[in-house]
Design a protein around this motif. Sequence first.
Motif, PDB file in Angstrom:
ATOM      1  N   SER A  52       5.063  -4.296  41.408  1.00  0.00           N
ATOM      2  CA  SER A  52       4.064  -4.755  40.423  1.00  0.00           C
ATOM      3  C   SER A  52       3.218  -3.594  39.924  1.00  0.00           C
ATOM      4  CB  SER A  52       3.169  -5.828  41.037  1.00  0.00           C
ATOM      5  OG  SER A  52       3.909  -6.971  41.373  1.00  0.00           O
ATOM      6  N   VAL A  59      -1.487 -10.683  40.703  1.00  0.00           N
ATOM      7  CA  VAL A  59      -2.144 -11.395  41.812  1.00  0.00           C
ATOM      8  C   VAL A  59      -1.944 -12.897  41.675  1.00  0.00           C
ATOM      9  CG1 VAL A  59      -4.367 -11.904  42.873  1.00  0.00           C
ATOM     10  CG2 VAL A  59      -3.829  -9.556  42.138  1.00  0.00           C
ATOM     11  N   ALA A 104       4.139  -5.744  45.847  1.00  0.00           N
ATOM     12  CA  ALA A 104       2.942  -5.009  45.434  1.00  0.00           C
ATOM     13  C   ALA A 104       3.318  -3.672  44.782  1.00  0.00           C
ATOM     14  CB  ALA A 104       2.032  -4.781  46.638  1.00  0.00           C
TER      15      ALA A 104
END
Length: 529
Positions: free
Chosen positions: A106, A76, A103
Amino acid sequence: MPQAGIRVFERLPTVTIEPRTGKAFAFAVICSAAALGFRAAIGMLDPAAPPFPAFLVATMITAIVAGSMAGLVGAVLGLVLAWLVFVEHVPEQFSVTGLLQYALISGLIIWISDEYRRLLRRSQERQKQTERQMRLISAENDTLTLIAEDKPLAETLSSVARTIEVYSDNTVLASVLLLDDDGKRLRHCAAPSLPDSYNQAIDGLEIGPSTGSCGSAAFRAQPVYVADVETAPEWEDFRALARQHQLRACWSTPIMSRMNTVLGTFAVYHREPRSPESRDIEIVTLLVKIASLAIERERSREQRHLLLQELAHRMKNSFAVVSAIASNTLRRHVEKSRYSDFEQRLTALARVQSLLTQTNWTSVRVHDLVDNLATSPFRNGSERFKVQGPDVRLPSQLILPFALSIHELCTNATKYGALSNSAGEVEITWRHDAATDPEQLVFRWVERNGPPVAEPARKGFGSRMIKMAFAKSVGGDVAWHFKPGGVECEIRVPYAALSMSGGDHEVRKRDNQADTPASSPKRASGGRS
């Protein structure tokens, strides 16, 4: 497939940080800042370079080292830093598709990294457990070696105590106490890491239902596991002593004999409150069995020594009685020389019994046997004997045949041979020639400068006794040769007979470099055997 205990990915990090701690999240910030600096350096060369790969690498490292939560924070934080710094330079990278890709990648990196972290932890624990197990096995072997070598009991039990300390990475302190013969008090025996002042304070501890872990365990004849001495009723009278030496937990296990009687206690102390796990109990149980073996072996040796002393005393009395009876019964009815022969043989047997008692009826050195039966009694103050041979120990089964043989040879030499005049000499040698005769121990008796020798017409008692003794006991052989200078006797014994007691008797082989004469004489003259 990698072996148990071996790291699967050798080049990946081994240093880890406890997850969900301030250090873990700080590490996430540092990695994200490093990724930002790296991407900024790349941007100076290529402003259009994608911003996310550097942050994805930072997320992976963070998740491996500091856990999945820190990895999520790093992902983040990386997205926020990339948005703030690089959105104007590469806006196409921050489209909905690009953000979804970031996203998903990750999340996948965090999951894979966390799985690797778990795998690494399991591998490290397995490797650590294997190393501890190997240290335990090595320490057990060292202790069993001490028992086999009959080392002092305190030394052996100190090794037992150190075994549990080494296995637990020196986080515990072990102690062994022995129960007195009266069965009422425990005595200090071994505690290599406990303070001397503590050992002295508990030495002589009287056993009872509430006398610490050890006193209670010995009294109940069952383990007593105290997880916290501050609350345990067994430690009510000893809490101050425990606080003084910073002892918070004590697990004590009674050491039991084969007859299920208490021999002592084996205690494990901790510096902090702790209850035993099943693995701890298994290891302590194993070490208690080893300690029991060592203690019982020591006590059996002491008991055997007392019995041998009593036996030696009774044997001396028996020889004295036999000698007295023979003197009163036979002396007036047989020739003086014959009675003297009988008396000397009886004395020789007494010397042999004394030697066996001194060595616990196990084995006797050939040097000692020759010295007690030949060179000392028959020397008459002069150097008439030349003795040479390697350090060989005779097992108990061979001692009597050798002793009687040496005595008969000495007696005959004194009456008829080299020891009957002032110039004669006797050479006694034994050898094991691994090159020419690897299977036999050769014992030779050679007389020189004695009266002329002639082979007797018939075999006497001595020669028959010597030959039959070795032939029947171990399958050996005896050869006699009669030469002008004196008789020669050669006794050959299978070398395997020297360890016929199952390995209890040490046989040290050394080649004798002296040349062996081609012939081995035997003689008798007049009444010689």
